[in-house]
Enzyme design. Structure first.
Site: not given
Ligand code: 8YV
Length: 315
Positions: A234, A263, A281
């Protein structure tokens, strides 16, 4: 039995949306122009929130749903869910761990290779004719045999380290405690010391208030002008202003980032840098993993409404 009503925070692919619509009444928050009004209208009917890792569910959203029972996150990271607000009301929270681990690790390692070997510039070199007019592409830095640090040896960090081991890298890691399953790698608890050890520093921390800006100016400077910082966790784990300063002033060699503050918008200073690889991402963004994430999100919701144990509970 009436179908349970769910607040859907963001869009899902059609192969997830269709089965969700079959089993539940989905209220699409992301399509509402006046979000507050939308919540005021549907809030009392909502028994579950279906969200995504980066979108989460904040205190105001949770408060707007007085009959909320469960928050199901499509993503392993649940830092954007206000866990304290959920806990106060006994609301369950689930995420999608494990199914995405390998893809996220793969992208992190691919970003390191791509950036270290200058692959994007090399591709442009071919396309714009420089190869024919100017000759061979400028030499780049090797990866194999150099040193790597993994900041946060959870599931993803472990898979990153395993992959790096196959490149014959000298691997160290940092985590709150020494891991018994990682005796083959050096344990360096202090992030600054880990960064000093590392030609490549991977940030694979599960984000929380405790990890906010853990990668600060001191850590970045310890990676140094020959080093690379890779973030597949993150944005909040890194002090982004300090990172931008260091990249601009070449106190940090380069960075490869899949996540950004605010983002999908990002600080325009990033766009003026030539020592950075920018990714949108998408570390978990393969058909296989996203389908497995959607399935797990639905399985958690189905288990909850069937009164069965949750598959992957956070709370
Ligand atoms: C995804 C993520 O891009 O797993 C996570 O915490 O940030 C990612 O896998 C996201 O949640 C998909 O919208």
């Amino acid at each position: 039995m009436p179908k349970p009503q769910i607040l859907q925070v963001g869009p899902y692919p059609e192969w997830d949306q269709t089965p969700l619509d079959e089993s539940f009444i989905m209220h699409r928050y992301f399509t509402a122009n006046d979000k507050q009004r939308f919540l005021a209208e549907v809030g009392a009917d909502i028994r579950a929130i279906a969200t995504r890792g980066e979108l989460g569910a904040n205190r105001a959203m949770i408060a707007a749903c007085p009959n909320l029972e469960v928050i199901s996150v499509y993503g392993v990271g649940y830092d954007a869910v206000d866990l304290a607000a959920a806990k106060e009301r006994g609301i369950r929270v689930t995420n999608t761990p494990d199914v995405l681990t390998n893809d996220v690790a793969d992208l992190g390692v691919a970003m390191m290779l791509c950036q270290s070997r200058g692959m994007l510039g090399a591709e442009r070199w071919v396309r714009d004719g420089s190869w024919a007019t100017k000759g061979g592409y400028p030499l780049q830095r090797r990866v194999w045999g150099r040193s790597a640090g993994v900041l946060g040896l959870g599931r993803i960090g472990f898979e990153v380290a395993k992959r790096l081991a196959s490149f014959g890298m000298d691997i160290a890691y940092s985590s709150p405690t020494k891991k018994h399953y990682a005796s083959q790698w050096k344990y360096i608890a202090d992030p600054v010391e880990l960064a000093k050890h590392s030609d490549f520093l991977f940030v694979t921390l599960a984000a929380s208030a405790a990890t906010r800006h853990l990668v600060n100016r001191e850590v970045i400077d310890a990676v140094g002008p020959e080093g690379m910082l890779i973030n597949i966790s993150r944005a909040a784990n890194i002090d982004e202003d300090a990172l931008l300063d260091a990249l601009e002033q070449k106190r940090l060699g380069s960075a490869a980032l899949d996540v950004f503050e605010g983002e999908p918008k990002l600080n325009s200073r990033f766009l003026n840098l030539d020592n950075i690889l920018l990714q949108p991402h998408h570390a978990s963004g393969t058909f296989e993993t996203r389908k497995a994430m959607g399935q797990l999100l639905r399985d958690n919701l189905a288990a909850h409404f069937a009164g069965k144990p949750l598959l992957t509970p956070v709370l």
